[in-house]
Design a protein around this motif. Structure first.
Motif, PDB file in Angstrom:
ATOM      1  N   UNK A  14      14.641   7.190  72.714  1.00 49.48           N
ATOM      2  CA  UNK A  14      14.419   6.752  71.613  1.00 49.48           C
ATOM      3  C   UNK A  14      15.624   6.977  70.368  1.00 49.48           C
ATOM      4  N   UNK A  15      16.600   7.625  70.996  1.00 47.43           N
ATOM      5  CA  UNK A  15      17.864   8.113  70.308  1.00 47.43           C
ATOM      6  C   UNK A  15      18.912   6.943  70.141  1.00 47.43           C
ATOM      7  N   UNK A  16      19.769   6.777  69.286  1.00 50.26           N
ATOM      8  CA  UNK A  16      20.656   6.071  69.097  1.00 50.26           C
ATOM      9  C   UNK A  16      21.972   6.790  69.471  1.00 50.26           C
ATOM     10  N   UNK A  17      22.435   6.011  70.712  1.00 52.36           N
ATOM     11  CA  UNK A  17      23.896   6.745  71.308  1.00 52.36           C
ATOM     12  C   UNK A  17      24.982   6.107  70.662  1.00 52.36           C
ATOM     13  N   UNK A  18      26.024   6.926  70.075  1.00 57.85           N
ATOM     14  CA  UNK A  18      27.132   6.454  69.421  1.00 57.85           C
ATOM     15  C   UNK A  18      28.273   7.281  69.855  1.00 57.85           C
ATOM     16  N   UNK A  19      29.718   6.806  69.366  1.00 55.35           N
ATOM     17  CA  UNK A  19      30.799   7.378  69.727  1.00 55.35           C
ATOM     18  C   UNK A  19      31.467   7.540  68.235  1.00 55.35           C
ATOM     19  N   UNK A  20      31.753   8.973  68.131  1.00 53.45           N
ATOM     20  CA  UNK A  20      32.199   9.331  66.670  1.00 53.45           C
ATOM     21  C   UNK A  20      33.751   9.926  67.138  1.00 53.45           C
ATOM     22  N   UNK A  21      34.720   9.359  66.401  1.00 51.19           N
ATOM     23  CA  UNK A  21      36.264   9.926  66.648  1.00 51.19           C
ATOM     24  C   UNK A  21      36.552  10.482  65.449  1.00 51.19           C
ATOM     25  N   UNK A  22      37.585  11.389  65.429  1.00 53.40           N
ATOM     26  CA  UNK A  22      38.291  12.123  64.289  1.00 53.40           C
ATOM     27  C   UNK A  22      39.713  11.943  64.661  1.00 53.40           C
ATOM     28  N   UNK A  23      40.773  11.540  63.788  1.00 57.34           N
ATOM     29  CA  UNK A  23      42.080  11.548  64.144  1.00 57.34           C
ATOM     30  C   UNK A  23      42.611  11.978  62.703  1.00 57.34           C
ATOM     31  N   UNK A  24      44.119  12.032  62.693  1.00 63.56           N
ATOM     32  CA  UNK A  24      44.786  12.330  61.485  1.00 63.56           C
ATOM     33  C   UNK A  24      44.571  13.856  61.183  1.00 63.56           C
ATOM     34  N   UNK A  25      44.212  14.472  61.955  1.00 56.93           N
ATOM     35  CA  UNK A  25      44.157  16.048  61.757  1.00 56.93           C
ATOM     36  C   UNK A  25      42.730  16.553  61.393  1.00 56.93           C
ATOM     37  N   UNK A  26      41.825  15.616  61.386  1.00 57.46           N
ATOM     38  CA  UNK A  26      40.342  15.869  61.176  1.00 57.46           C
ATOM     39  C   UNK A  26      39.502  16.423  62.482  1.00 57.46           C
ATOM     40  N   UNK A  27      40.375  16.081  63.600  1.00 55.69           N
ATOM     41  CA  UNK A  27      39.901  16.693  64.869  1.00 55.69           C
ATOM     42  C   UNK A  27      39.859  18.203  64.664  1.00 55.69           C
ATOM     43  N   UNK A  28      40.811  18.922  64.024  1.00 54.81           N
ATOM     44  CA  UNK A  28      40.709  20.438  64.020  1.00 54.81           C
ATOM     45  C   UNK A  28      39.723  20.836  63.299  1.00 54.81           C
ATOM     46  N   UNK A  29      38.722  20.197  62.551  1.00 56.13           N
ATOM     47  CA  UNK A  29      37.464  20.512  61.746  1.00 56.13           C
ATOM     48  C   UNK A  29      36.398  20.501  63.023  1.00 56.13           C
ATOM     49  N   UNK A  30      36.647  19.648  63.972  1.00 54.84           N
ATOM     50  CA  UNK A  30      35.515  19.563  65.003  1.00 54.84           C
ATOM     51  C   UNK A  30      35.899  20.041  66.504  1.00 54.84           C
ATOM     52  N   UNK A  31      36.389  21.194  66.156  1.00 55.27           N
ATOM     53  CA  UNK A  31      36.721  21.907  67.719  1.00 55.27           C
ATOM     54  C   UNK A  31      37.754  21.538  68.362  1.00 55.27           C
TER      55      UNK A  31
END
Length: 116
Positions: A14-31
C-alpha cells in the motif's frame, strides 16, 4: 547508486513508490546521492493524503543525514532558490505542496543558488 527506502506505517503493497532527485548541490545534503527510490505511506501523520509537504518532512526526517536542514527547508517548505519539478513540470503548476503523491511520480529538487 540508487537508495531504496520504505516508510513505516503500512504494508509494503500500500506504499506509494516515487523517485526523488537532487541536483545543483543539494545532493550533498542527501549522502551525495542524486537519485533516491523511496516508498511513502499513502497517508500523512494526520490521516490526510500524502502530498509534497509530507514528502518534504519525510525527506528531512528519514532520508537527509546532513544536519544542515536549513539549506533545504525554511519555515517547513523548500527554501527560496530551490526549483521543484513534479514529473518535469514546475510545482507551481501542480499545486505546490498540496500536490498529492501518486505511484511513479518523479520529484526533482534543483538548487539554483551558487557562489560566484
Amino acid at each position: 547508486m540508487v537508495e531504496s527506502v520504505v516508510a513505516d506505517g503500512t504494508a509494503e503493497g500500500s506504499q506509494i513508490p516515487i523517485t526523488v532527485e537532487f541536483t545543483g548541490g543539494l545532493e550533498m545534503l542527501f549522502s551525495d546521492q542524486r537519485k533516491h527510490q523511496i516508498s511513502v505511506s499513502p497517508r500523512d501523520e494526520n490521516g490526510n493524503a500524502a502530498n509534497v509537504a509530507f514528502l518534504i518532512r519525510y525527506l528531512c526526517e528519514e532520508v537527509m543525514k546532513d544536519q544542515r536542514k536549513d539549506l533545504f527547508v525554511l519555515e517547513e517548505t523548500v527554501r527560496p532558490g530551490i526549483l521543484v519539478l513534479i514529473n518535469d513540470a514546475d510545482w507551481e503548476l501542480e499545486g505546490e505542496e498540496t500536490y498529492e503523491l501518486k505511484k511513479g511520480d518523479n520529484i526533482l529538487f534543483v538548487s539554483t543558488l551558487h557562489g560566484g
